[in-house]
Write an enzyme that holds these catalytic residues in place. Sequence first.
Site, short mmCIF file in Angstrom:
data_model
loop_
_atom_site.label_atom_id
_atom_site.label_comp_id
_atom_site.label_asym_id
_atom_site.label_seq_id
_atom_site.Cartn_x
_atom_site.Cartn_y
_atom_site.Cartn_z
N LYS A 13 10.13 1.48 7.64
CA LYS A 13 9.63 0.21 7.09
C LYS A 13 8.14 0.32 6.89
O LYS A 13 7.43 0.85 7.76
CB LYS A 13 9.95 -0.92 8.09
CG LYS A 13 9.61 -2.30 7.58
CD LYS A 13 10.72 -2.86 6.73
CE LYS A 13 10.29 -4.07 5.91
NZ LYS A 13 9.55 -3.72 4.67
N LYS A 18 3.59 -0.59 15.13
CA LYS A 18 3.58 -2.04 14.89
C LYS A 18 4.99 -2.63 15.06
O LYS A 18 5.18 -3.64 15.72
CB LYS A 18 3.08 -2.28 13.46
CG LYS A 18 2.70 -3.69 13.16
CD LYS A 18 2.33 -3.86 11.69
CE LYS A 18 1.18 -2.98 11.26
NZ LYS A 18 0.75 -3.27 9.86
N LYS A 26 4.90 4.54 5.09
CA LYS A 26 3.92 3.96 4.15
C LYS A 26 3.94 4.80 2.90
O LYS A 26 4.21 6.00 2.95
CB LYS A 26 2.52 4.00 4.78
CG LYS A 26 1.56 2.99 4.21
CD LYS A 26 1.87 1.62 4.79
CE LYS A 26 0.77 0.64 4.67
NZ LYS A 26 0.90 -0.40 5.70
N THR A 81 1.48 -12.87 7.56
CA THR A 81 0.54 -12.04 8.30
C THR A 81 -0.56 -12.92 8.91
O THR A 81 -0.89 -12.79 10.10
CB THR A 81 -0.07 -10.95 7.40
OG1 THR A 81 1.01 -10.28 6.73
CG2 THR A 81 -0.88 -9.94 8.19
N SER A 106 9.05 -9.68 7.12
CA SER A 106 9.75 -8.73 6.23
C SER A 106 11.12 -8.40 6.83
O SER A 106 12.13 -8.34 6.13
CB SER A 106 8.97 -7.42 6.12
OG SER A 106 8.09 -7.45 5.03
N1 GLU Z 1 1.95 -3.84 4.45
C1 GLU Z 1 2.22 -4.66 5.58
C2 GLU Z 1 1.74 -3.98 6.85
O1 GLU Z 1 0.92 -3.11 6.82
C3 GLU Z 1 3.65 -5.11 5.64
C4 GLU Z 1 4.67 -4.05 5.79
C5 GLU Z 1 6.10 -4.53 5.67
O2 GLU Z 1 6.31 -5.72 5.58
O3 GLU Z 1 6.99 -3.67 5.68
O4 GLU Z 1 2.12 -4.35 7.93
#
Ligand code: GLU
Length: 420
Positions: free
Chosen positions: A66, A90, A102, A186, A356
């Site tokens: 993810k 995270k 990523k 967020t 998400s």
């Molecule tokens: N880009 C966001 C992060 O860095 C969200 C990632 C997601 O929702 O998968 O946490």
Amino acid sequence: MNAFQNALKQLKIAADAMSLDAAVLEILKNPERVVEVSLPMRMDDGSLKIFTGYRVQHSNARGPYKGGLRYHPKVDLNELRALALWMTMKCAVVGIPMGGAKGGITVDPKKLSAGELERLTRSFTRAMKDVFGPERDVPAPDVNTTPKIMAWIMDEYSKIVGQPAPAVITGKPIAIGGSAGREAATGQGAFYVLEELVKKLKIQPQKTTVAIQGFGNVGYHMAELMHKAGYKIIALSDSQGGIVDLRRRGMDPKNVMEQKHSRGLIGNMYCIGSVCDGTNYKAVANGKLLEIPCDILIPAALEHQITGKNAGRLKAKIVLELANGPTTPEADEKLKRKKIVVVPDILANAGGVTVSYFEWVQNKQGLYWSEAEVLKKLEPVMRQSFSAIWERHLKYKTTLRVAAFVLALERLRDSIQAKS
Ligand code: GLU
């Protein structure tokens, strides 16, 4: 040091603090898979340009990979390796059953037409058709990527597999399976974390000044929530620079956003034509914003902003990291010595990936929740994650960052060891 070396250093510090099993540490040091694709694209003027796209899958020990996709001229593999590792941590911090990844494209999307952006996104999706997947790897928005871009990815992927596949991506528009509350998630998650910290440190919002670097989706929503709660937002900036409220009374982010839209630059908002109100406001460069005397500093833009070079000049009491990786390990050391409390990215900005995950769950069950239901589920996740980290911060006598990594590593170790 590059971003990935920084991430490895953070990993090592936490692993040492908790005496993590050496085999688990070895597994987590390297991404499981790195994919690089070449994306030839016909530009509007008829010329052909080649772009490069990437996906780094760090770990799926706890569930499908993810993490977001970023479109930025500086996207490179070292940065993505770091960002993917942070995603693994995270997701484990907030206890959701997902791994870390990523990806992105090295491109300045602001220089593409809408048609070019769509063609590039669809071509990227085709190239990643065997990499992405609802049970495999679920991307999301990140720097410069929007719900619209997520919609193109979902649409292209659905065409390839021959059926609607909303769970292949999160951060979609609500009309095609996005979750209520995802856009503000967020900022909202960070706000719950801040409320917990404020209780511990006995801070009064009305007497607290805030500087925010970054006025994208995340920075803007956080600014709004803090302004409503009575915090004084005395400085704000976007990638072009920002503005400081010299009276220190606090600015209304909604007003700043309106001005940004009508005048183009945040730094111009105190000017009418060429006449600028220099008594009450001053333009500020992004680097200088970090050094403004304030109580809470919120980096909400890109990584590598607070470094060994400028950490000594910071005057904030708290750094709340909404960006990923804004503080280097060298800076962390200096901030610790200055007794500046750093609320780490892998906790502070985890509300986004948590919602998400809720979006993915809703897509899979085909049953959708109201915004109130989403927030009701997000709130305990953020508050409990904060408490678990605070406990470890006291137990191991470490910073909140090390404590957050320790919490994540405990969970990852349990998942890895359960299978070995
Ligand atoms: N880009 C966001 C992060 O860095 C969200 C990632 C997601 O929702 O998968 O946490």
